[in-house]
Design a protein around this motif. Structure first.
Motif, PDB file in Angstrom:
ATOM      1  N   UNK A   1      27.372 -98.762  11.904  1.00  0.00           N
ATOM      2  CA  UNK A   1      27.495-100.211  12.064  1.00  0.00           C
ATOM      3  C   UNK A   1      27.816-100.857  10.718  1.00  0.00           C
ATOM      4  N   UNK A   2      27.054-100.492   9.678  1.00  0.00           N
ATOM      5  CA  UNK A   2      27.306-101.077   8.353  1.00  0.00           C
ATOM      6  C   UNK A   2      28.692-100.701   7.833  1.00  0.00           C
ATOM      7  N   UNK A   3      29.133 -99.478   8.091  1.00  0.00           N
ATOM      8  CA  UNK A   3      30.477 -99.074   7.683  1.00  0.00           C
ATOM      9  C   UNK A   3      31.522 -99.937   8.383  1.00  0.00           C
ATOM     10  N   UNK A   4      31.291-100.281   9.655  1.00  0.00           N
ATOM     11  CA  UNK A   4      32.196-101.194  10.367  1.00  0.00           C
ATOM     12  C   UNK A   4      32.175-102.583   9.737  1.00  0.00           C
TER      13      UNK A   4
ATOM     14  N   UNK B   1      16.715 -89.839  11.823  1.00  0.00           N
ATOM     15  CA  UNK B   1      18.064 -89.533  11.320  1.00  0.00           C
ATOM     16  C   UNK B   1      19.140 -90.073  12.264  1.00  0.00           C
ATOM     17  N   UNK B   2      18.910 -89.952  13.568  1.00  0.00           N
ATOM     18  CA  UNK B   2      19.887 -90.464  14.534  1.00  0.00           C
ATOM     19  C   UNK B   2      19.995 -91.989  14.446  1.00  0.00           C
ATOM     20  N   UNK B   3      18.858 -92.677  14.343  1.00  0.00           N
ATOM     21  CA  UNK B   3      18.877 -94.136  14.195  1.00  0.00           C
ATOM     22  C   UNK B   3      19.585 -94.535  12.900  1.00  0.00           C
ATOM     23  N   UNK B   4      19.321 -93.789  11.832  1.00  0.00           N
ATOM     24  CA  UNK B   4      19.957 -94.076  10.546  1.00  0.00           C
ATOM     25  C   UNK B   4      21.471 -93.876  10.626  1.00  0.00           C
ATOM     26  N   UNK B   5      21.911 -92.838  11.319  1.00  0.00           N
ATOM     27  CA  UNK B   5      23.352 -92.618  11.494  1.00  0.00           C
ATOM     28  C   UNK B   5      23.988 -93.786  12.227  1.00  0.00           C
ATOM     29  N   UNK B   6      23.330 -94.282  13.285  1.00  0.00           N
ATOM     30  CA  UNK B   6      23.852 -95.426  14.034  1.00  0.00           C
ATOM     31  C   UNK B   6      23.919 -96.679  13.154  1.00  0.00           C
TER      32      UNK B   6
END
Length: 180
Positions: free
Chosen positions: A126-129, A117-122
Motif C-alpha cells: 500500500x505504501x509503495x502504491x 509478516x503478511x500484514x507488514x507485506x500488505x
C-alpha cells in the motif's frame, strides 16, 4: 533545548510549526480512515487494534500485560481482552516470567510472526502504491525526515504544566475550522 515559549521563538518558526501541526492532524485522520477501510476486524476475526500488541511483542520482546498497556497507552483491561483473542488464535502465547514465576509474559508464536509478516507485506505494498510516483530521492528523504521527527517527538514530549486550561464552551483559536 530552547525555552518552550512563543515569546522566544521567531514568528516564521512558529508559522512552520503550525503548518506541520496541520499536516500531522491531516495525516493522523487519513491513517485512521485507511485503518477503518481495512475494517475493524481482520479476516481472522481479530480486532485490528490487537495487532499493535503483536507488533510490540515482536519488536520489544515478551512483555507483561501491564508493560504492554503502558507501551501502547491503553487500559490493562483492553490489552487483556485483545491479547486473549491473540492467544485463542494461536498468534501469542503465555510464558512464565523468569523474574517472577507467578506472573506471565506474552510472546509471539511462529504463527504470530507469519501473520505479522503478511500484514507488514500488505502495508508495504500500500505504501509503495502511495509513493509510487515519488522519486527514489524523495522517498529516502521522507524516511530520513520521518525518522528524525519521530526521534524528536520521543525525546521532547510536551510539558503541559504551564498550559492554560480551556474554558468550557470557549475556544481561543479556530483550529477546528482549519482542521488543526
Amino acid at each position: 533545548m530552547a525555552p518552550n515559549s512563543a515569546a522566544t521563538r521567531p514568528k516564521d518558526e512558529l508559522d512552520l510549526a503550525d503548518q506541520l501541526g496541520h499536516e500531522l492532524v491531516r495525516f493522523m485522520r487519513l491513517i485512521t480512515k485507511a485503518k477503518t477501510q481495512v475494517s475493524k476486524q481482520g479476516p481472522d476475526g481479530i480486532e485490528r487494534a490487537a495487532y499493535a500488541i503483536l507488533f510490540c511483542l515482536i519488536h520489544e520482546g515478551p512483555q507483561r500485560t501491564s508493560k504492554l498497556a503502558e507501551f501502547l497507552h491503553s487500559e490493562i483491561s483492553t490489552i487483556s481482552r485483545q491479547s486473549s483473542a491473540l492467544v485463542q488464535h494461536g498468534l501469542v502465547e503465555r510464558q512464565a516470567d523468569p523474574e517472577d514465576g507467578r506472573a506471565c509474559l506474552l510472546a509471539p508464536t511462529a504463527e504470530g510472526l507469519r501473520v505479522f509478516d503478511e500484514n507488514r507485506k500488505q502495508r508495504n505494498l500500500w505504501l509503495a502504491d502511495v509513493l509510487g510516483d515519488w522519486s527514489q530521492e524523495d522517498r529516502e528523504t521522507l524516511n530520513e525526515l520521518f525518522g528524525r521527527l519521530n526521534t524528536g517527538i520521543e525525546n521532547n514530549f510536551p510539558d503541559m504544566t504551564d498550559a492554560v486550561p480551556a474554558q468550557p464552551g470557549h475556544s481561543s483559536h479556530t483550529a477546528n475550522s482549519k482542521g488543526a
